[in-house]
Write a protein that holds these residues in place. Sequence first.
Motif, short mmCIF file in Angstrom:
data_model
loop_
_atom_site.label_atom_id
_atom_site.label_comp_id
_atom_site.label_asym_id
_atom_site.label_seq_id
_atom_site.Cartn_x
_atom_site.Cartn_y
_atom_site.Cartn_z
N ASN A 129 24.61 7.19 76.20
CA ASN A 129 25.53 6.68 77.21
C ASN A 129 25.44 7.56 78.45
O ASN A 129 24.68 8.54 78.46
CB ASN A 129 26.96 6.60 76.64
N PRO A 130 26.18 7.26 79.52
CA PRO A 130 26.11 8.09 80.74
C PRO A 130 26.51 9.56 80.52
O PRO A 130 26.19 10.42 81.33
CB PRO A 130 27.07 7.40 81.70
N ASN A 131 27.22 9.85 79.42
CA ASN A 131 27.61 11.23 79.12
C ASN A 131 26.51 12.01 78.40
O ASN A 131 26.69 13.18 78.07
CB ASN A 131 28.88 11.26 78.27
N GLY A 132 25.39 11.34 78.09
CA GLY A 132 24.29 11.99 77.39
C GLY A 132 24.48 12.10 75.90
O GLY A 132 23.79 12.86 75.23
N THR A 133 25.43 11.32 75.36
CA THR A 133 25.65 11.29 73.92
C THR A 133 25.40 9.88 73.39
O THR A 133 25.27 8.93 74.16
CB THR A 133 27.09 11.73 73.57
N LEU A 134 25.35 9.76 72.09
CA LEU A 134 25.04 8.48 71.45
C LEU A 134 26.02 7.40 71.89
O LEU A 134 27.23 7.55 71.80
CB LEU A 134 25.08 8.64 69.93
N PHE A 135 25.49 6.29 72.41
CA PHE A 135 26.27 5.14 72.85
C PHE A 135 26.90 4.46 71.64
O PHE A 135 26.21 4.14 70.67
CB PHE A 135 25.36 4.18 73.62
N GLY A 136 28.21 4.26 71.67
CA GLY A 136 28.92 3.65 70.55
C GLY A 136 28.40 2.28 70.19
O GLY A 136 28.30 1.93 69.02
N ILE A 181 29.83 11.22 62.11
CA ILE A 181 29.83 10.71 63.48
C ILE A 181 30.79 9.53 63.59
O ILE A 181 31.59 9.45 64.52
CB ILE A 181 28.40 10.31 63.91
N ILE A 182 30.73 8.63 62.65
CA ILE A 182 31.59 7.44 62.66
C ILE A 182 31.80 6.99 61.22
O ILE A 182 30.92 7.15 60.37
CB ILE A 182 30.95 6.30 63.50
N ASN A 205 36.26 4.54 63.51
CA ASN A 205 36.72 5.90 63.80
C ASN A 205 35.54 6.78 64.22
O ASN A 205 34.76 7.20 63.38
CB ASN A 205 37.42 6.47 62.56
N PHE A 206 35.44 7.02 65.53
CA PHE A 206 34.42 7.94 66.04
C PHE A 206 34.95 9.37 65.88
O PHE A 206 35.97 9.71 66.47
CB PHE A 206 34.12 7.66 67.52
N GLN A 207 34.27 10.18 65.09
CA GLN A 207 34.75 11.53 64.82
C GLN A 207 33.98 12.60 65.58
O GLN A 207 34.56 13.59 66.03
CB GLN A 207 34.67 11.81 63.31
N ASN A 208 32.70 12.43 65.71
CA ASN A 208 31.83 13.36 66.43
C ASN A 208 30.79 12.54 67.16
O ASN A 208 30.68 11.34 66.96
CB ASN A 208 31.14 14.35 65.47
#
Length: 131
Positions: free
Chosen positions: A15-22, A95-96, A55-58
């Motif tokens: 995603n734009p934050n540089g982390t895995l896109f949900g 992660i989820i 539930n996104f945890q990490n």
Amino acid sequence: MRFHTRKWIKPQDLNPNGTLFGGRVLEWIDEECALYSIIQLENPKTVTKYMSEINFQNSAKKGDIIEIGIEVLKFGTTSIQLRCEVRNKMTRSSIISIEKIIMVTLDENGKPKPHGKTKVEFVKDRLNDKS
């Protein structure tokens, strides 16, 4: 819980934050649950009926390896109820998680169809039974 599939996080998964896109991880979960259910229920016309709270945890970042785990909670007449967790392969951090996913088998007219299954079956055992 059995972890079936691994994914390597690539730039197009971010995603734009540089982390895995949900949305990407939900796509992978939906596909994994569909494939698992089709194999278990022996019906290629199996669809997602319901997903409980997600539930996104990490998070995960580029280069991480994640794995997708599925556990069967119960068999219904036309459905299978699953639980899913996605975790970082190296750190084992979750992660989820999705506590309830219901997949339904359909007939040729798109209506729910009884599948007759009551327990988890492994393909290797089905092949041995038919020999």
